[in-house]
Motif scaffolding. Structure first.
Motif, PDB file in Angstrom:
ATOM      1  N   THR A 290       0.813  -1.220   0.000  1.00  0.00           N
ATOM      2  CA  THR A 290       0.000   0.000   0.000  1.00  0.00           C
ATOM      3  C   THR A 290       0.844   1.265   0.000  1.00  0.00           C
ATOM      4  N   GLY A 291       2.175   1.123  -0.045  1.00  0.00           N
ATOM      5  CA  GLY A 291       3.029   2.301  -0.056  1.00  0.00           C
ATOM      6  C   GLY A 291       3.480   2.752   1.312  1.00  0.00           C
ATOM      7  N   THR A 292       3.491   1.852   2.301  1.00  0.00           N
ATOM      8  CA  THR A 292       3.996   2.211   3.621  1.00  0.00           C
ATOM      9  C   THR A 292       5.515   2.101   3.627  1.00  0.00           C
ATOM     10  N   LEU A 293       6.146   2.913   4.469  1.00  0.00           N
ATOM     11  CA  LEU A 293       7.591   2.860   4.665  1.00  0.00           C
ATOM     12  C   LEU A 293       7.865   3.097   6.143  1.00  0.00           C
ATOM     13  N   CYS A 294       8.207   2.027   6.853  1.00  0.00           N
ATOM     14  CA  CYS A 294       8.457   2.088   8.294  1.00  0.00           C
ATOM     15  C   CYS A 294       9.905   1.720   8.574  1.00  0.00           C
ATOM     16  N   LYS A 306      13.053  -0.533  31.906  1.00  0.00           N
ATOM     17  CA  LYS A 306      12.252  -0.129  30.748  1.00  0.00           C
ATOM     18  C   LYS A 306      13.077  -0.254  29.479  1.00  0.00           C
ATOM     19  N   ILE A 307      12.380  -0.223  28.369  1.00  0.00           N
ATOM     20  CA  ILE A 307      13.024  -0.306  27.058  1.00  0.00           C
ATOM     21  C   ILE A 307      12.345   0.695  26.125  1.00  0.00           C
ATOM     22  N   THR A 308      13.144   1.305  25.257  1.00  0.00           N
ATOM     23  CA  THR A 308      12.642   2.320  24.334  1.00  0.00           C
ATOM     24  C   THR A 308      12.880   1.880  22.898  1.00  0.00           C
ATOM     25  N   TYR A 309      11.905   2.107  22.055  1.00  0.00           N
ATOM     26  CA  TYR A 309      12.059   1.837  20.619  1.00  0.00           C
ATOM     27  C   TYR A 309      11.252   2.865  19.846  1.00  0.00           C
ATOM     28  N   THR A 310      11.708   3.143  18.632  1.00  0.00           N
ATOM     29  CA  THR A 310      11.099   4.175  17.799  1.00  0.00           C
ATOM     30  C   THR A 310      10.692   3.577  16.461  1.00  0.00           C
ATOM     31  N   VAL A 311       9.525   3.980  15.985  1.00  0.00           N
ATOM     32  CA  VAL A 311       9.078   3.601  14.647  1.00  0.00           C
ATOM     33  C   VAL A 311       8.885   4.891  13.845  1.00  0.00           C
ATOM     34  N   PHE A 312       9.614   4.990  12.730  1.00  0.00           N
ATOM     35  CA  PHE A 312       9.485   6.135  11.830  1.00  0.00           C
ATOM     36  C   PHE A 312       8.460   5.773  10.759  1.00  0.00           C
ATOM     37  N   TYR A 313       7.286   6.393  10.837  1.00  0.00           N
ATOM     38  CA  TYR A 313       6.242   6.167   9.835  1.00  0.00           C
ATOM     39  C   TYR A 313       6.425   7.213   8.737  1.00  0.00           C
ATOM     40  N   PHE A 314       7.346   6.957   7.815  1.00  0.00           N
ATOM     41  CA  PHE A 314       7.649   7.961   6.795  1.00  0.00           C
ATOM     42  C   PHE A 314       6.443   8.238   5.896  1.00  0.00           C
ATOM     43  N   HIS A 315       5.593   7.238   5.672  1.00  0.00           N
ATOM     44  CA  HIS A 315       4.426   7.433   4.810  1.00  0.00           C
ATOM     45  C   HIS A 315       3.362   8.282   5.491  1.00  0.00           C
ATOM     46  N   LYS A 316       3.538   8.560   6.786  1.00  0.00           N
ATOM     47  CA  LYS A 316       2.606   9.419   7.520  1.00  0.00           C
ATOM     48  C   LYS A 316       3.252  10.728   7.978  1.00  0.00           C
ATOM     49  N   GLY A 317       4.569  10.817   7.883  1.00  0.00           N
ATOM     50  CA  GLY A 317       5.241  12.054   8.232  1.00  0.00           C
ATOM     51  C   GLY A 317       5.504  12.240   9.711  1.00  0.00           C
ATOM     52  N   HIS A 318       5.486  11.167  10.498  1.00  0.00           N
ATOM     53  CA  HIS A 318       5.789  11.308  11.915  1.00  0.00           C
ATOM     54  C   HIS A 318       6.429  10.031  12.456  1.00  0.00           C
ATOM     55  N   LEU A 511      10.236  14.330   5.512  1.00  0.00           N
ATOM     56  CA  LEU A 511       9.824  13.296   4.570  1.00  0.00           C
ATOM     57  C   LEU A 511      10.992  12.874   3.692  1.00  0.00           C
ATOM     58  N   PRO A 512      10.980  11.635   3.195  1.00  0.00           N
ATOM     59  CA  PRO A 512      12.017  11.209   2.249  1.00  0.00           C
ATOM     60  C   PRO A 512      12.020  12.101   1.013  1.00  0.00           C
ATOM     61  N   PHE A 513      13.217  12.358   0.534  1.00  0.00           N
ATOM     62  CA  PHE A 513      13.356  13.141  -0.698  1.00  0.00           C
ATOM     63  C   PHE A 513      13.493  12.167  -1.861  1.00  0.00           C
ATOM     64  N   MET A 514      12.474  12.143  -2.719  1.00  0.00           N
ATOM     65  CA  MET A 514      12.480  11.205  -3.843  1.00  0.00           C
ATOM     66  C   MET A 514      13.495  11.663  -4.892  1.00  0.00           C
ATOM     67  N   LYS A 515      14.320  10.724  -5.368  1.00  0.00           N
ATOM     68  CA  LYS A 515      15.401  11.055  -6.294  1.00  0.00           C
ATOM     69  C   LYS A 515      15.064  10.758  -7.741  1.00  0.00           C
ATOM     70  N   VAL A 516      13.888  10.195  -7.990  1.00  0.00           N
ATOM     71  CA  VAL A 516      13.445   9.929  -9.362  1.00  0.00           C
ATOM     72  C   VAL A 516      12.113  10.627  -9.574  1.00  0.00           C
ATOM     73  N   HIS A 517      11.693  10.729 -10.826  1.00  0.00           N
ATOM     74  CA  HIS A 517      10.479  11.484 -11.140  1.00  0.00           C
ATOM     75  C   HIS A 517       9.411  10.656 -11.839  1.00  0.00           C
TER      76      HIS A 517
END
Length: 820
Positions: A290-294, A306-318, A511-517
């Motif tokens: 579906t075009g997700t990028l995590c 405790k333990i810490t982890y991060t998820v970058f939801y690039f397809h959502k911008g946060h 957001l990711p910078f797309m390198k192709v058009h």
């Protein structure tokens, strides 16, 4: 448990029996050598080396002489094949086979018992070899260096014919990646050899990276390099002809400079000490169709608290950074954090401590993800050995030599719904079951059964609303990739309730910078997601506010006698007819509930308006999809909404053995009828808040049950507050069914008093008439009597009239004339 690991391959079951049979065959009198020779005490050397794109599994072991044996297991045919044997005691670092199984690439090191596997001895060499294996022939040395090398053949997306050129990636511990172009020719029939073994062209793909991941299914290379001490994620897409493009660059707010060199999914590497996983960071990239990028990241962590982890939801911008409590402060972490790709979800778990099922399709609210702590049995039922998440949902357990396919356990999740007490868990599991269901009708039936018996169990959200919205969404979601931006996924848009055991911080990310058009397939969908994040403010989710406004306007015009154009009204009615026809075509089984047996013009009007508004909404935002398909999607969506309401009623109706003929007002209501009436009231509340249509006949059935179940005072209160509606069908039936006892006459009069005023197009009112049909008619009768009897004119001018008496007389007169 919530996560079910279905075994696709097991070294012990799928390879060992074959090895034993080969050994027996080679040991038979007169047998020729060359096959795998092995002794029982060498079986522990058997291990998986790689899983290729076609899911062929390459494995190795050493025979009793120390010779290195390479084999391949074909997951499609379930057959084993001997690939090659090195007659030296070497340790295999990496291995890959091309798609035609004509070439084998391997990197090996000299291994001494005194040395450690993960350290090259002084003066030792890592040999990277290319071998012709169809048939076994020449061996070419590609590299001989003092650092480790990993190898990986590229696989074309279409395996239609043998390729004249193969492409091989070499990944060096010296932090560079090269691609070799290998041309082959056929000689003497099917014999495949290198065309020019003396010269193999190569090119540099990447360099100066600190981390890299291979996606075997999509043939993508992700890697992180450091620019001015800043981590930048890059992605290279390889095509079938071996060409490649840098697709995007994305800054990552993580620290990798002191983490050393790390590879993910370049074969099955046993060089890393699995016992010390908790001492290393974890980083992996997950995508879906579906075009997700995590990007999932867990830094090095200590063993306390405790333990810490991060998820970058690039397809959502946060991004979301989670902090999970590990129980007591003495909680000792000996295992690494595991991330598993489950298509619409990512599973995060720490054996013995917690299991977190992250909704990556709709990550905005924490309540749409499921978090279970160590107190839950599911945490202990998951494997405690390190798991390697391959492409798609494939999971490799290196310790046991098993390849699994990870799926969500629907039966467990359904059972979990019945037992859990937390609203956040009910919400998360409800969505999980609907999104990952392989048998939607069966799952919906199970969910409806649960909802019918727990309709008041949730306090943070409306259970019926959430089910109707979510199930309707998933019924139409596969039609187009952009539907998640245009239709509501949930009835809840904010969640402030704390989730026990976990906290989170949400941050916007670049957001990711797309390198192709020019984009196709996954990249087109990812780019669409990124464009939506950039430019779609506010959100484009459909809501029924415009329908509500227009519906009230039409009802108001109807009361005052004003009318819209005939064409407009005919279009609305035809829309409603299409919805009902579409719904009836879906359901061929007869219903017990007496719905769809009357016109119910107001509900049909609401249906027709919703069709019109939703169609306009989708046509505005869905580019490139033909109008006819969009119209059908709209009909399917609204039909699904109505069908779910019908199913909820039908389930309860059948469970309580109700029948329309039982709804006679002359007998006392049963407990079952009270239950169904309560359920219908909750359905009404849910749909009114969202302004959704109801099946024609719903209000009549609801009113009949209400008259049957409620005392008069409560009944009239329901009428006056609009909970129960006096439809024409309901009033007619009540007047016929109720006898003329004092109690029922009082009820009849109370109902008639509450009848809506007449439509002005039905009668011509005199200047002094009022909006009350029985009284207007009674006045006309009295006026006729007065005009025909001049003696009554003497009373003209006397205004001391008992208004209540006149009203009741008018009502009585009307009921007598109508034969009621």
């Amino acid at each position: 448990m919530a996560l079910r690991l279905v075994s696709d391959f097991d070294l012990r079951k799928d390879v060992l029996p074959w090895l034993r049979s080969q050994r027996a065959a080679s040991a038979a009198p007169g047998a020729r050598g060359g096959g795998p020779g092995v002794l029982e005490n060498n079986y522990e050397s058997l291990r998986i080396l790689n899983v290729e794109r076609n899911e062929n599994i390459i494995y190795t072991y050493k025979d009793d002489k120390g010779n290195v044996f390479f084999g391949l297991y074909d997951c499609r045919t379930r057959q084993n094949e001997h690939l090659y044997t090195f007659e030296k005691d070497l340790h295999v670092v990496s291995c890959s086979v091309n798609s035609e199984r004509t070439l084998l690439a391997a990197s090996l090191v000299h291994f001494t018992k005194e040395g450690r596997k993960n350290e090259l001895q002084p003066g030792s060499k890592c040999l990277t070899l290319l071998v012709e294996i169809h048939p076994v022939n020449n061996v070419k040395v590609l590299k001989a260096v003092d650092s480790y090398i990993w190898v990986q053949f590229l696989y074309p997306h279409v395996e239609s014919r043998p390729l004249a050129e193969n492409h091989l990636l070499l990944i060096s511990e010296e932090k560079y990646i090269e691609k070799f172009h290998i041309q082959v020719i056929q000689e003497d029939g099917n014999r495949v050899v290198l065309k020019d073994s003396g010269h193999l062209p190569r090119e540099r793909v990447a360099e100066d990276f600190v981390w890299a991941q291979w996606d075997m299914s999509e043939q993508r290379l992700y890697y992180v390099d450091l620019k001015m001490s800043r981590s930048v994620l890059k992605c290279i897409q390889f095509s079938a002809d071996g060409k490649f493009n840098l697709m995007f660059e994305a800054p990552l707010d993580i620290t990798l400079s002191d983490s050393g060199f790390k590879l993910v999914n370049f074969g099955c590497d046993d060089l890393q000490d699995q016992k010390n996983l908790s001492k290393h960071l974890t980083l992996c990239v997950f995508t879906n169709h579906t075009g997700t990028l995590c990007v999932c990241y867990s830094p090095k962590f200590d063993s306390w608290g405790k333990i810490t982890y991060t998820v970058f939801y690039f397809h959502k911008g946060h991004s979301k950074t989670f902090t999970a409590a590990l129980g007591s402060v003495d909680s000792h972490v000996t295992k690494g954090l595991t991330f598993l790709n489950l298509d619409y979800y990512v599973a995060v778990y720490l054996p013995g401590h917690f299991f977190h099922l992250l909704n990556i399709q709709h990550p905005d609210l924490i309540c749409h993800s499921l978090f279970l702590t160590g107190n839950n049995e599911v945490v202990d039922m998951l494997p405690h050995s390190p798991l390697q998440s391959l492409s798609g949902s494939l999971v490799l357990d290196l310790c046991s030599g098993k390849l699994y396919r990870a799926v969500l356990n629907q039966s467990y999740l359904l059972q979990f719904l019945w037992n859990t007490q937390l609203d956040c868990e009910k919400m998360a599991v409800l969505h999980c079951v609907l999104s990952c269901g392989r048998d939607p009708q069966f799952l919906e039936a199970k969910l409806i059964q649960w909802i019918s018996e727990n309709v008041s169990a949730c306090h943070s959200f409306d259970l019926i609303q959430e089910f109707i919205i979510a199930s309707s969404y998933w019924s139409i979601y596969p039609e187009t990739s952009n539907m998640d931006k245009l239709l509501p996924y949930s009835s809840v848009f904010a969640w402030d309730t704390e989730i026990p055991g976990i906290t989170l911080v949400t941050e916007e990310i670049p957001l990711p910078f797309m390198k192709v058009h020019s984009f196709k397939g996954y990249w087109e969908k990812l780019n669409s997601n990124l464009e939506y994040v950039k430019y779609s403010k506010p959100r484009l989710l459909y809501d029924n506010s415009m329908v509500q406004k227009e519906w009230h306007s039409l009802i108001s015009e109807e009361k005052t006698g004003r009318r819209r154009s005939m064409v407009y009204m005919r279009n609305i009615r035809e829309n409603a007819m299409k919805v009902i026809s579409n719904l009836e075509a879906r359901n061929l089984e007869p219903r017990l509930t007496p719905l769809f047996q009357e016109e119910d013009n107001h509900q049909r009007l609401l249906m027709g308006l919703m069709v019109s508004e939703l169609k306009d909404h989708l046509l505005r935002h869905l580019q490139g999809i033909e109008k006819k398909k969009i119209e059908q999607m709209v009909l399917d969506y609204i039909s699904k909404l109505l069908d779910l309401i019908c199913q909820i009623l039908e389930t309860s109706w059948r469970k309580h053995h109700l029948h329309p003929q039982l709804l006679h007002c002359s007998r006392r209501a049963s407990a079952a009828e009270f239950t169904v009436f309560h359920l219908m009231t909750r359905i009404l509340e849910a749909t009114r808040t969202l302004f959704l249509p109801l099946p024609p006949g719903f209000h009549t059935l609801h009113t009949m049950l209400g008259v049957h179940c409620l005392p008069l005072h409560n009944l009239l209160h329901y009428f006056d507050n609009g909970v129960l509606l006096l439809t024409e069908t309901a009033v007619t039936r009540l007047m016929k069914d109720l006898d003329n006892s004092e109690k029922n006459e009082k009820l009849k009069f109370s109902i008639i008093v509450r009848l809506p005023p007449p439509r002005s197009s039905m009668i011509d009112k005199s200047p002094g008439s009022v909006e009350f049909l029985p009284l207007n008619y009674f006045i006309e009768i009295l006026a006729d009597i007065e005009s025909s009897n001049p003696a009554l004119l003497a009373f003209e001018g006397h205004d001391n009239v008992d208004a209540k008496f006149v009203e009741e007389a008018a009502l009585k007169h009307t009921t007598m004339l109508l034969g009621l």
